[in-house]
Design an enzyme around this catalytic site. Structure first.
Site, PDB file in Angstrom:
ATOM      1  N   SER A 134       0.733  -1.219   0.011  1.00 22.28           N
ATOM      2  CA  SER A 134       0.220   0.184  -0.018  1.00 22.28           C
ATOM      3  C   SER A 134       0.892   1.212   0.292  1.00 22.28           C
ATOM      4  O   SER A 134       0.610   2.257  -0.779  1.00 22.28           O
ATOM      5  CB  SER A 134      -0.939   0.037   1.223  1.00 22.28           C
ATOM      6  OG  SER A 134      -0.206  -0.165   2.554  1.00 22.28           O
ATOM      7  N   ASP A 178       7.073   3.103   6.724  1.00 19.79           N
ATOM      8  CA  ASP A 178       6.751   2.387   5.476  1.00 19.79           C
ATOM      9  C   ASP A 178       7.158   3.460   4.229  1.00 19.79           C
ATOM     10  O   ASP A 178       8.070   3.124   3.406  1.00 19.79           O
ATOM     11  CB  ASP A 178       5.503   1.938   5.250  1.00 19.79           C
ATOM     12  CG  ASP A 178       5.298   0.588   6.260  1.00 19.79           C
ATOM     13  OD1 ASP A 178       6.332   0.363   7.042  1.00 19.79           O
ATOM     14  OD2 ASP A 178       3.982   0.267   6.275  1.00 19.79           O
TER      15      ASP A 178
END
Length: 393
Positions: A134, A178
């Site tokens: 994602s 991330d």
């Protein structure tokens, strides 16, 4: 991969267009898990597999999106006007929420879309494995808009905008790790990032005779529907309790000794366990970077093992399959260290393994894991990569 993508792009969008090519890596966090949202240190690296894109501007004010991984049954791309993107979608095309979230955030920050754009995505990053597919998609989309529509967004801002898209549009309250690792990664290095200040440094990732092996438990990893947000809430409650006794801004401001000193202020024993993981893991991340700088890979491996135990016992985000993979790895000669990586509740372990033990590692763990769990594990020998960027064809 790009040749096949070009054929699909011509079919889905325009045979006459000459799209630009981009790549966004996945990431694996070597250590420092669930510290990013508590203002602590993380220590990830970008991977050499991820998500590719072909993109080109088009007339008008329409965004068209197509994924070769998810849209195989569709004959037409997803299409939306930039001004009509206000809320996320549900159903089989929910993957578009990540690029749509990016559009929403960029508009909020005052960026204008000077033309429409067509984007084709295709990746070799396992979906749901906890390797940040994602975040890779979000940062990739920011970079496409920045390059093709003249937005001139730097790497740090790309990470921040992508995190905001995931938090506010998608609804998963992740930290910055991330997106930062994917945007700012450097080949042959890991990134030591202070998530409170965004100060960072690159640490050479010199494995010598060892390999980095990622093992996918093939337990689907879905943080939006998991207890991830609950864990964050429990840490916030612990922080609120401690702040009544000590002036701190985040849990990772504390040392372990200070946490012990103020532990009586935390009303819930469960919340105290969550806080203990965040504080101890922050210390492990700092020591792990020191170990790599000193060339002490075995010390680094011991810290990895301790990280898994803390994630299992204090933060409680492992599942039996992840515990099985880690415990099997610890008992194989030649394994320097092994731990779950990512948000947990499924996904992968990351292991450092002597090259001459790699075949035994894969064979023994693969057979015993299937015997114990009924699932097949997948193994990936990973290399590091630079962060998200445009490809020179």
């Amino acid at each position: 991969m790009l040749d096949g993508m070009k054929e699909t792009y011509a079919k889905i969008f325009s045979p006459s267009s000459k799209p630009a090519a981009f790549f966004s890596p996945g990431r694996v966090n070597l250590i420092g898990e669930h510290t990013d949202h508590e203002g602590g240190y993380v220590f990830p690296c970008a991977l050499d597999f991820g998500i590719y894109a072909l993109a080109a501007p088009r007339p008008g004010n329409t965004l068209r999106l197509y994924s070769m991984n998810f849209d195989g049954e569709y004959s037409a791309p997803f299409e939306a006007g930039f001004d009509g993107i206000t809320e996320k979608l549900n159903g089989s095309r929910s993957w578009v929420n990540y690029p749509l979230g990016v559009v929403s955030v960029l508009k909020k920050h005052g960026y204008s879309f000077s033309s429409g754009i067509d984007i084709l995505y295709s990746g070799n990053l396992p979906d749901g494995a906890g390797l940040s597919s994602s975040a890779a998609l979000e940062v990739l989309t920011v970079r496409i808009f920045s390059d093709l529509l003249g937005m001139n967004i730097d790497g740090v801002k790309a990470a921040l905008y992508s995190q905001e898209a995931e938090n506010d549009f998608v609804g998963m309250h992740c930290g910055i790790m991330d997106q930062f690792a994917i945007s700012m990664g450097r080949k042959n290095h890991a990134v030591l990032l202070n998530c409170s200040t965004l100060e960072y440094s690159y640490v050479p990732l010199e494995l010598g005779t060892c390999k980095l092996i990622i093992t996918n438990s093939n337990v689907p990893h879905s943080l939006v529907g998991s207890e991830y947000n609950l864990r964050r809430q429990q840490c916030e409650e612990a922080l609120t309790d401690i702040k009544r006794a000590k002036d701190i801004s985040c849990l990772c401001d504390l040392t372990l000794e200070e946490l012990d000193e103020y532990s009586c202020a935390v009303k819930s024993p469960v919340n105290l366990k969550r806080a203990r993981h965040a504080v101890s893991e922050n210390a492990r991340a700092i020591r792990a970077a020191e170990a790599l700088r000193a060339g002490d890979l075995h010390r680094f491996g011991r810290l990895m093992n301790a990280s898994h135990v803390s994630l299992r016992d204090d933060y409680q985000v492992t599942v039996p399959e992840l515990d099985t993979l880690a415990e099997l790895a610890w008992n194989i000669p030649g394994v320097v260290g092994s731990r779950m990586t990512g948000g947990g509740f499924g996904g992968c372990t990351v292991s450092i393994v002597e090259s001459d033990a790699a075949d035994e590692f894969i064979g023994k763990i693969g057979a015993e894991y299937e015997k114990r769990t009924g699932r097949k594990a997948s193994f990936y020998a990973a290399q590091t990569s630079d962060g998200t960027g445009r490809l020179n064809e």
